[in-house]
Design a protein around this motif. Structure first.
Motif, PDB file in Angstrom:
ATOM      1  N   GLU A 118      18.361  48.016  12.792  1.00 23.79           N
ATOM      2  CA  GLU A 118      18.794  49.360  12.366  1.00 23.79           C
ATOM      3  C   GLU A 118      19.121  49.395  10.879  1.00 23.79           C
ATOM      4  N   LEU A 119      19.548  48.260  10.335  1.00 21.66           N
ATOM      5  CA  LEU A 119      19.926  48.260   8.924  1.00 21.66           C
ATOM      6  C   LEU A 119      18.717  48.467   8.012  1.00 21.66           C
ATOM      7  N   LEU A 120      17.519  48.275   8.571  1.00 22.04           N
ATOM      8  CA  LEU A 120      16.333  48.540   7.757  1.00 22.04           C
ATOM      9  C   LEU A 120      16.107  50.038   7.593  1.00 22.04           C
ATOM     10  N   GLU A 121      16.795  50.804   8.409  1.00 23.82           N
ATOM     11  CA  GLU A 121      16.650  52.253   8.357  1.00 23.82           C
ATOM     12  C   GLU A 121      17.897  52.818   7.662  1.00 23.82           C
ATOM     13  N   PRO A 122      17.767  53.273   6.413  1.00 24.61           N
ATOM     14  CA  PRO A 122      18.950  53.678   5.655  1.00 24.61           C
ATOM     15  C   PRO A 122      19.760  54.784   6.332  1.00 24.61           C
ATOM     16  N   LYS A 123      19.115  55.623   7.130  1.00 27.47           N
ATOM     17  CA  LYS A 123      19.846  56.760   7.690  1.00 27.47           C
ATOM     18  C   LYS A 123      20.475  56.463   9.044  1.00 27.47           C
ATOM     19  N   SER A 124      20.382  55.211   9.502  1.00 26.44           N
ATOM     20  CA  SER A 124      20.949  54.888  10.816  1.00 26.44           C
ATOM     21  C   SER A 124      22.473  54.805  10.742  1.00 26.44           C
ATOM     22  N   ALA A 125      23.120  54.949  11.910  1.00 26.55           N
ATOM     23  CA  ALA A 125      24.581  54.872  11.950  1.00 26.55           C
ATOM     24  C   ALA A 125      25.085  53.492  11.511  1.00 26.55           C
ATOM     25  N   PRO A 126      24.463  52.386  11.965  1.00 31.69           N
ATOM     26  CA  PRO A 126      24.948  51.080  11.491  1.00 31.69           C
ATOM     27  C   PRO A 126      24.826  50.924   9.979  1.00 31.69           C
ATOM     28  N   SER A 127      23.796  51.514   9.374  1.00 29.48           N
ATOM     29  CA  SER A 127      23.674  51.433   7.920  1.00 29.48           C
ATOM     30  C   SER A 127      24.873  52.100   7.259  1.00 29.48           C
ATOM     31  N   ALA A 128      25.271  53.270   7.802  1.00 28.38           N
ATOM     32  CA  ALA A 128      26.415  53.982   7.234  1.00 28.38           C
ATOM     33  C   ALA A 128      27.693  53.155   7.400  1.00 28.38           C
ATOM     34  N   ARG A 129      27.861  52.554   8.591  1.00 28.34           N
ATOM     35  CA  ARG A 129      29.052  51.719   8.821  1.00 28.34           C
ATOM     36  C   ARG A 129      29.076  50.535   7.868  1.00 28.34           C
ATOM     37  N   ALA A 130      27.897  49.883   7.731  1.00 26.17           N
ATOM     38  CA  ALA A 130      27.819  48.703   6.863  1.00 26.17           C
ATOM     39  C   ALA A 130      28.191  49.092   5.438  1.00 26.17           C
ATOM     40  N   GLN A 131      27.701  50.248   5.002  1.00 22.06           N
ATOM     41  CA  GLN A 131      27.958  50.662   3.624  1.00 22.06           C
ATOM     42  C   GLN A 131      29.451  50.910   3.407  1.00 22.06           C
ATOM     43  N   ARG A 132      30.113  51.539   4.388  1.00 20.20           N
ATOM     44  CA  ARG A 132      31.560  51.811   4.245  1.00 20.20           C
ATOM     45  C   ARG A 132      32.347  50.510   4.207  1.00 20.20           C
TER      46      ARG A 132
END
Lengths: 673, 205
Positions: A409-423
């Motif tokens: 999922e982290l390969l997809e910038p708009k995924s929820a895990p990407s948002a969590r990882a960024q925060r």
């Protein structure tokens, strides 16, 4: 003449002849040889240089061809290595199937014709389409070797400027080469047995202490896969219907792909190749860039082709002769290790999963709990009592948790895990401390070279409560299962390719096949709060059935299922519980579904493995099947094994099996080979 | 006993031969067809148009099977090269990675692709950031790590420790949102390195 030095000289060379002269020479050559290559028509007769030069050149080339014949160069092993010739039942043939790899139309099957055409090609006018390289530049390794053998007289023979090859050489610019082994990955059939590639290690900047391996170049051989259909994929892969090609990928792609995306460990084996051998390998890699191979999943695969490059690099290296069938990545690694002194250093590059576990092991229970919650809620307040260092440790661990749980999922910038990882990353950055470098010692016991050989032979004696004593022969072609000693293999790995079990019952004077399978896989992922991946198993083959419905009959069997697994003491104790579906058929089955000789069972399948020492392993397994609307209504099987490897690749084995219609006990001597 | 052993070995050999023989037969067949297919490319000028067309088709096909998003102009990010996430069964069973990188990008002799360049300078630094985006973001959050050291080298920066500390301080400027495209992240990281003169990233000027 040193091939490496010659190679460099050849590549740097700028023709001393004037443009005019060279044109004339080329045209003259074409006229003289006049068979394969189109003459440059614009070079009119008026432009021709002296007849003397022309005839001198063609004389020299033909002299070289004669000397090559006298020296029988086409029979030399180096020529065969360069052209990837193999002699087989159908005669001699190169493994290269297409591409601009041969100079002679008969090059695939005739080493001598190819050698003659190569020599003539080197000094020919070359192809008229400038997108197709001149043979002089297309085959730098052949050029270097032939020059070393024949000592080309470049006062008579023309050289070509090889700008593209030179650019490639400068781009990869290696001072050494490593063989990279990417660990077993059962969730992808293409990688179930592991994967290997070569890394061209760039010259390290002097004095620089930073790690630079990510910027090296990986030379990978892979199939150009054109189907997403699993069955087609398997069939085409086995039958060599994919085209295989070499690619040059920055090593960081491979690290991200294997370490992060698939959470696989990488083992890097740096080889002791001399600068000249490294040059030769680079030259041959360039040659292979224009070759197309058929990709065979089980033989001419990624690993096999890596060895081909190394064999060209140096005559002292002997690799291919050590290979059997199938060729697995671990076999090629072993073939390299069997050349004494060829491996200089071993480096371990842990997967994100291992990095996460390492960080987690430095936390206490309450902190681990907070890490778990941080993975769900990056803004979770941390206790005020926690020091900045402890907060850092927890946040760093949580960063790895998200990375390995959500690799895809982290390969997809708009995924929820990407948002969590960024925060979470932003929060960690605001904390401001610089994290200490995570040190993970190389787990020596897991070094794939420490493992047992992949084929296993059990010879022993057994007793059946129904049929009396028997001789037993069990053979498995590859690779490793639960009951094998664990050094060199992941504890959770179980993949058996072509296991066969034979029994000769002494009283009944009968030889019986007990089991013959194509493949059996059990993929375990020990579950905990952090990792909830499912475990699964699959089996395709045939086995004897021991119950009332089909007493001692032999039937085809397909099994598959999934469930959960757990591990303790670094997976020294492992257990799993799967829901299993089994379909048996193609045998004299009675009482099957709708009266057909077909049996469908569903039920639990469970196993327990105890490994007190790396050399001592015991397992317990059982499954229970409910057979709806069939007789019998239930069937079951249970087994226990104990195996002790008393010397590397030699073991003693005990096995007990129980079925509704009888029990078996077997003792055997085990050889890994 | 002796005859028995012979029988066993014959049986096993037979099984092995059967399975390897299958592969052998296919080998010769496939070899021929593959050769035929490649023949036009070797013809040179006359076939030049055809050849170009084939590679265009392959490029398009490669983009579809690999990603659905395509790559090249879109960047070198890992996500653009590995099959689409969430394609389930296909994703597990289809080829992953041992073969999907299109050779148009990574062919040995195609040489000019920025995605395969690790020689330094802003293009190779951006390509590096795009592919290592996730790992780099973690390392920047921590203020150090292998990806920062590699990036520092590509940028020709004086000191990787200083690069790590500077990017960590500027994390929210570099990564204002998770939804940024790989290309945007590549630009913002390189801009951050350029704008901090103390880092002296000479290859990015």
């Amino acid at each position: 003449m040193q091939p490496g030095a010659q190679l460099r000289a050849a590549a740097r060379f700028v023709s001393p002849l004037s443009f005019f002269c060279r044109r004339a020479l080329l045209a003259a050559m074409a006229a003289a040889i006049g068979c394969f290559f189109l003459a440059d028509e614009s070079a009119g007769a008026a432009e021709l240089g002296s007849r003397e030069v022309r005839s001198k050149l063609s004389e020299e080339v033909e002299r070289l061809v004669r000397v090559a014949h006298e020296k029988r160069l086409a029979e030399r092993s180096m020529w065969w290595r360069l052209l990837h010739y193999r002699s087989g039942v159908f005669g001699v043939a190169s493994e290269v199937d297409a591409g601009h790899f041969f100079n002679s139309p008969d090059g695939k099957t005739e080493p001598e014709a190819e050698l003659d055409a190569t020599l003539r090609g080197f000094f020919s006018p070359g192809p008229s389409d400038d997108r197709i390289q001149h043979p002089f530049c297309r085959f730098p390794a052949r050029l270097a070797w032939l020059n070393a053998e024949l000592r080309f007289d470049f006062r008579v023979l023309p050289r070509q400027p090889c700008a593209r090859f030179e650019e490639f050489r400068q781009r990869v610019d290696p001072e050494s080469i490593s063989l990279i082994f990417s660990s077993y990955f059962l969730n992808n059939p293409a990688s179930a047995f592991g994967h290997t590639l070569l890394r061209l290690n760039k010259k390290r900047a002097p004095g620089g202490e930073e790690r630079q391996a990510l910027l090296d170049h990986g030379i990978n051989f892979g199939a150009n896969v054109d189907t997403g259909n699993a069955v087609l994929y398997a069939l085409k892969g086995l039958a060599g219907m994919f085209a295989g090609e070499f690619t040059n990928v920055p090593y960081y792609f491979k690290v991200r792909e294997y370490n992060d995306f698939e959470s696989r460990d990488l083992w890097e084996f740096e080889l002791t190749l001399s600068p000249r051998e490294v040059d030769m390998a680079v030259a041959h890699i360039w040659e292979l860039g224009s070759a197309l191979f058929a990709y065979y999943y089980l033989s001419e695969n990624c690993s096999y082709q890596m060895l081909g490059i190394l064999e060209v690099a140096s005559p002292r290296i002997d690799l291919m002769a050590k290979l059997g069938w199938p060729v697995l990545p671990i076999d090629t690694l072993r073939a390299v290790a069997e050349n004494p002194g060829l491996i200089r250093a071993v480096t371990y590059r842990p997967s994100t999963r291992v990095q996460f576990r390492r960080r987690l092991s430095a936390l206490d229970g309450a902190e681990a709990e907070l890490v778990f919650r941080l993975g769900e809620d990056p803004d979770l307040p941390l206790p005020a009592s926690a020091s900045a260092e402890r907060q850092m440790a927890m946040l760093d661990t949580a960063l790895d948790l998200i990375a390995f749980r959500h690799g895809k999922e982290l390969l997809e910038p708009k995924s929820a895990p990407s948002a969590r990882a960024q925060r979470l990353q932003s929060r960690r950055a605001r904390l401001g401390l610089i994290s200490p470098t995570l040190v993970i010692p190389t787990p020596e016991l897991e070094n794939p070279l420490r493992g047992h050989e992949r084929a296993r032979l059990d010879l022993g004696e057994g007793y059946s409560t129904r049929s009396g004593f028997y001789h037993a022969l069990d053979l498995r072609l590859a690779l490793h299962d639960w009951s094998d000693p664990s050094a060199g293999y992941p504890e959770t790995l179980s993949i058996s390719f072509l296991p066969i079990r034979l029994r000769h019952y002494i009283e009944r004077q009968r030889l019986e096949l007990e089991q013959a399978s194509l493949i059996a896989i059990t993929s375990l992922v020990p579950m905990d709060v952090f990792d909830q991946s499912i475990s699964w198993h699959a089996h395709l083959g045939a086995a004897r059935i021991h119950d009332d419905g089909c007493d001692e009959c032999f039937a085809g069997l397909v099994e598959a299922g999934g469930g959960i697994a757990g591990g303790l003491f670094n997976d020294g104790v492992l257990a799993y519980l799967d829901f299993n579906t089994a379909l048996a058929g193609l045998g004299p089955i009675e009482g099957g579904l709708f009266g057909w000789p077909l049996r469908l069972g569903v039920g639990p399948k469970a196993g327990l493995r105890l490994r007190p020492l790396p050399e001592l392993v015991s397992t317990l397994r059982g499954d229970l099947q409910y057979l709806p609307a069939q007789t019998p209504t239930f069937t079951w099987a249970a087994s226990a094994t104990l195996r002790w490897m008393y010397r590397h690749d030699f073991a003693l084995s005990l096995e007990a099996q129980a079925f509704p219609s009888g029990e078996f006990l077997q003792a055997a001597s085990t050889l890994y080979f | 006993m002796r005859t028995l052993q012979v029988r066993w070995s014959v049986l096993i050999c037979g099984l092995l031969l059967a399975s390897s023989g299958f592969a052998q037969d296919e080998e010769s067949k496939e070899g021929e067809t593959a050769e035929e297919a490649a023949e036009p490319a070797a013809e040179g000028e006359a076939e030049a148009d055809g050849e170009a067309k084939v590679s265009d088709d392959e490029l398009v096909k490669g983009m579809k099977t690999n990603t659905g998003r395509g790559y090249g102009p879109a960047g070198c990010g890992l996500g653009s090269l590995i099959f689409e996430p969430n394609s389930g069964f296909t994703q597990i069973f289809a080829a992953t990675t041992n073969g999907t990188f299109g050779s148009q990008t990574f062919g040995i002799s195609s040489g000019t692709s920025n995605c395969a360049d690790t020689s330094g300078g802003s293009d190779s630094a951006k390509a590096f950031v795009e592919t290592n985006r996730t790992a780099l973001a973690k390392d920047i959050a921590r203020g150090q790590g292998e990806t920062i050291e590699s990036l520092s080298r590509l940028g020709g920066c004086a000191n990787a420790h200083a690069v790590g500390a500077s990017l960590q301080r500027n994390f929210d400027k570099v990564f204002p949102s998770a939804a940024m495209s790989d290309g945007e992240v590549g630009n913002s990281v390189v801009d951050a390195l350029r704008s901090d003169a103390t880092l002296a990233c000479q290859s990015l000027i």
